[in-house]
Enzyme design. Structure first.
Site, mmCIF file in Angstrom:
data_model
loop_
_atom_site.group_PDB
_atom_site.id
_atom_site.type_symbol
_atom_site.label_atom_id
_atom_site.label_comp_id
_atom_site.label_asym_id
_atom_site.label_seq_id
_atom_site.Cartn_x
_atom_site.Cartn_y
_atom_site.Cartn_z
ATOM 1 N N LYS A 25 0.874 -1.177 0.000
ATOM 2 C CA LYS A 25 0.000 0.000 0.000
ATOM 3 C C LYS A 25 0.910 1.226 0.000
ATOM 4 C CE LYS A 25 -4.477 1.074 0.464
ATOM 5 N NZ LYS A 25 -5.668 0.401 -0.073
ATOM 6 N N GLY B 47 -24.787 2.412 3.054
ATOM 7 C CA GLY B 47 -23.922 2.938 1.996
ATOM 8 C C GLY B 47 -24.420 2.549 0.615
ATOM 9 N N GLY C 201 -23.083 3.774 -2.343
ATOM 10 C CA GLY C 201 -22.094 4.311 -3.282
ATOM 11 C C GLY C 201 -21.853 3.320 -4.405
HETATM 12 P P1 NAD Z 1 -18.166 5.148 -2.317
HETATM 13 O O1 NAD Z 1 -17.454 6.324 -1.788
HETATM 14 O O2 NAD Z 1 -18.572 5.099 -3.763
HETATM 15 O O3 NAD Z 1 -19.513 4.883 -1.479
HETATM 16 C C1 NAD Z 1 -19.591 4.976 -0.089
HETATM 17 C C2 NAD Z 1 -21.024 5.396 0.225
HETATM 18 O O4 NAD Z 1 -21.196 5.374 1.628
HETATM 19 C C3 NAD Z 1 -21.348 6.828 -0.243
HETATM 20 O O5 NAD Z 1 -22.594 6.841 -0.903
HETATM 21 C C4 NAD Z 1 -21.379 7.628 1.059
HETATM 22 O O6 NAD Z 1 -22.268 8.715 1.013
HETATM 23 C C5 NAD Z 1 -21.833 6.562 2.044
HETATM 24 N N1 NAD Z 1 -21.469 6.803 3.440
HETATM 25 C C6 NAD Z 1 -20.313 7.295 3.938
HETATM 26 N N2 NAD Z 1 -20.357 7.322 5.278
HETATM 27 C C7 NAD Z 1 -21.561 6.824 5.634
HETATM 28 C C8 NAD Z 1 -22.195 6.581 6.871
HETATM 29 N N3 NAD Z 1 -21.608 6.875 8.033
HETATM 30 N N4 NAD Z 1 -23.438 6.021 6.881
HETATM 31 C C9 NAD Z 1 -24.052 5.734 5.701
HETATM 32 N N5 NAD Z 1 -23.500 5.949 4.496
HETATM 33 C C10 NAD Z 1 -22.270 6.480 4.464
HETATM 34 O O7 NAD Z 1 -17.248 3.883 -1.954
HETATM 35 P P2 NAD Z 1 -17.333 2.425 -2.547
HETATM 36 O O8 NAD Z 1 -16.341 2.287 -3.635
HETATM 37 O O9 NAD Z 1 -18.752 2.056 -2.788
HETATM 38 O O10 NAD Z 1 -16.766 1.585 -1.319
HETATM 39 C C11 NAD Z 1 -17.578 1.288 -0.192
HETATM 40 C C12 NAD Z 1 -16.778 0.459 0.802
HETATM 41 O O11 NAD Z 1 -16.334 -0.732 0.177
HETATM 42 C C13 NAD Z 1 -15.504 1.142 1.326
HETATM 43 O O12 NAD Z 1 -15.279 0.721 2.651
HETATM 44 C C14 NAD Z 1 -14.425 0.585 0.408
HETATM 45 O O13 NAD Z 1 -13.142 0.630 1.036
HETATM 46 C C15 NAD Z 1 -14.911 -0.836 0.240
HETATM 47 N N6 NAD Z 1 -14.426 -1.498 -0.972
HETATM 48 C C16 NAD Z 1 -14.693 -0.970 -2.187
HETATM 49 C C17 NAD Z 1 -14.267 -1.648 -3.330
HETATM 50 C C18 NAD Z 1 -14.605 -1.140 -4.707
HETATM 51 O O14 NAD Z 1 -14.537 -1.901 -5.669
HETATM 52 N N7 NAD Z 1 -15.014 0.132 -4.856
HETATM 53 C C19 NAD Z 1 -13.534 -2.831 -3.221
HETATM 54 C C20 NAD Z 1 -13.265 -3.352 -1.952
HETATM 55 C C21 NAD Z 1 -13.721 -2.673 -0.830
#
Ligand code: NAD
Length: 351
Positions: A79, A179, A181
């Site tokens: 990382k 979440g 996202g």
């Molecule tokens: P993202 O930023 O697109 O989405 C996160 C969502 O969570 C957003 O809509 C945000 O508004 C919401 N959010 C933030 N804090 C919040 C809270 N306290 N309560 C409710 N909602 C909240 O991120 P993502 O890419 O969808 O990733 C989500 C999680 O999955 C993260 O922990 C990330 O590390 C993990 N992850 C993502 C991927 C990937 O492919 N994107 C892969 C492995 C792990």
């Protein structure tokens, strides 16, 4: 650009990277290259202290060793972090200097996007190094990993449901989803398609309203998500949300979601187990994302076949973890960590 080794008893190498001309100060942590080159994203954050950045990169790089090994990838754990505000301090010169630092490691570490860094930034870094993934375009560019991440989590939810109830059928089951996202939204679509009912929350009310419309979801307030009565809780927002405050509130028999580092401490896995809540270890459940990135690092030409095979293997790993955890009456997290530790002792097992 200068690189200085920071002594470490836990990591193969931690490099302090500095370039006064561009204002770069960062760290590259290589936790393990035992299974292959270390792979993990680059995070840009205005850390308050150098020590805080060092702690973050150390923890995250070790986590990547476990995630990559559990996904059966020939990749180790690494990382990188840059101590800077991505909104105001990110410049092409700074990114290029960081690219030169990565290049100097001669393929020991591959980078990709993480918080504060975009595919376009990867292109700038890629001007200086070949050891970069998550590019916006190019022969092996892997694009947004979140649909594949969501597929892996969906499998984990079905598998965990089968381990608990004897069937992977989610028709009529309820899922509380934190979440909406990239990952949460795709997961919501898959769950709805499978006949599940969704209870959702997000700090962004626009996303919540969209989910109500698209998936007939029931919205709840941010903190209310923990106490919602449902079959499955799927955390897909932030880390640390399984803790002393939230675990006693849970009214689901399963926790399976995609957020990284869901457990505030390893003790919280035991607390879930003590309450009879089956927890799908996050670093196994969300391995789809790194499987997708791996197609770029490993230059896989038949991408969809590779992804399908690795997702299927990841699901088998989850089944084995849940079966062993049940037999031993321990948390699946304990078994998942021990499984990777065994793989590390016998590297060929990850092939
Ligand atoms: P993202 O930023 O697109 O989405 C996160 C969502 O969570 C957003 O809509 C945000 O508004 C919401 N959010 C933030 N804090 C919040 C809270 N306290 N309560 C409710 N909602 C909240 O991120 P993502 O890419 O969808 O990733 C989500 C999680 O999955 C993260 O922990 C990330 O590390 C993990 N992850 C993502 C991927 C990937 O492919 N994107 C892969 C492995 C792990």
């Amino acid at each position: 650009m200068t690189m200085t080794l920071i002594p470490s008893s836990t990591h193969e190498a931690i490099h302090r990277v500095e370039d006064p001309d561009s204002g770069l100060l960062g760290l590259i942590a290589i936790h393990s290259t035992q299974l292959g080159p270390a792979a993990g994203g680059l995070r840009m954050r205005p850390y308050e202290t150098f020590e805080a950045a060092l702690e973050d990169v150390s923890r995250l790089s070790a986590g990547m060793t476990y995630k990559n090994a559990a996904a059966g990838l020939p990749l180790g754990g690494g990382k990188a972090v840059i101590i800077a505000d991505p909104a105001t301090q990110k410049t092409p010169d700074l990114l290029r200097a960081f690219g030169r630092a990565i290049e100097s490691l001669k393929g020991q570490y591959f980078t990709a996007e993480d918080m504060g860094v975009s595919p376009e930034d990867m292109s700038v870094i890629g001007e200086e190094t070949a050891y970069v993934a998550g590019l916006p375009a190019g022969e092996f560019a892997s694009g947004d990993p979140s649909p594949i991440t969501a597929r892996g989590i969906f499998n984990a939810i079905r598998t965990t449901h089968a381990a608990r109830h004897g069937s992977s059928d989610l028709t009529g089951r309820s899922v509380s989803l934190q979440g909406l996202g990239h990952v949460g939204w795709h997961l919501a679509g898959l769950l709805r398609q499978a006949g599940a009912n969704l209870i959702v929350t997000d700090i962004d009310p626009v996303r919540v309203a969209a989910a109500v419309k698209a998936f007939d979801a029931t919205p709840v307030a941010l903190d209310a998500i923990y106490g919602v009565e449902a079959d499955i809780f799927a955390p897909c927002a932030i880390g640390g949300i399984l803790n002393q405050q939230t675990i006693p509130q849970l009214r689901t028999s399963i926790v399976a979601g995609g957020a990284n580092n869901q457990l505030a401490t390893p003790e919280d896995a035991k607390a879930l187990h003590a309450r009879g809540i089956l927890y799908a270890p996050d670093f196994v459940a969300n391995g789809g994302g790194i499987i997708n990135v791996a197609t770029e690092i490993l230059k896989i030409s038949d991408r969809s076949r590779f992804v399908d095979e690795k997702l299927a293997a990841l699901d088998q790993t989850m089944i084995r973890i849940l079966t062993e955890a049940k037999a031993q009456n321990v948390s699946p997290d304990t078994v998942a960590v021990a499984t990777v530790d065994r793989m590390m002792a016998a590297p060929q097992a990850a092939e």
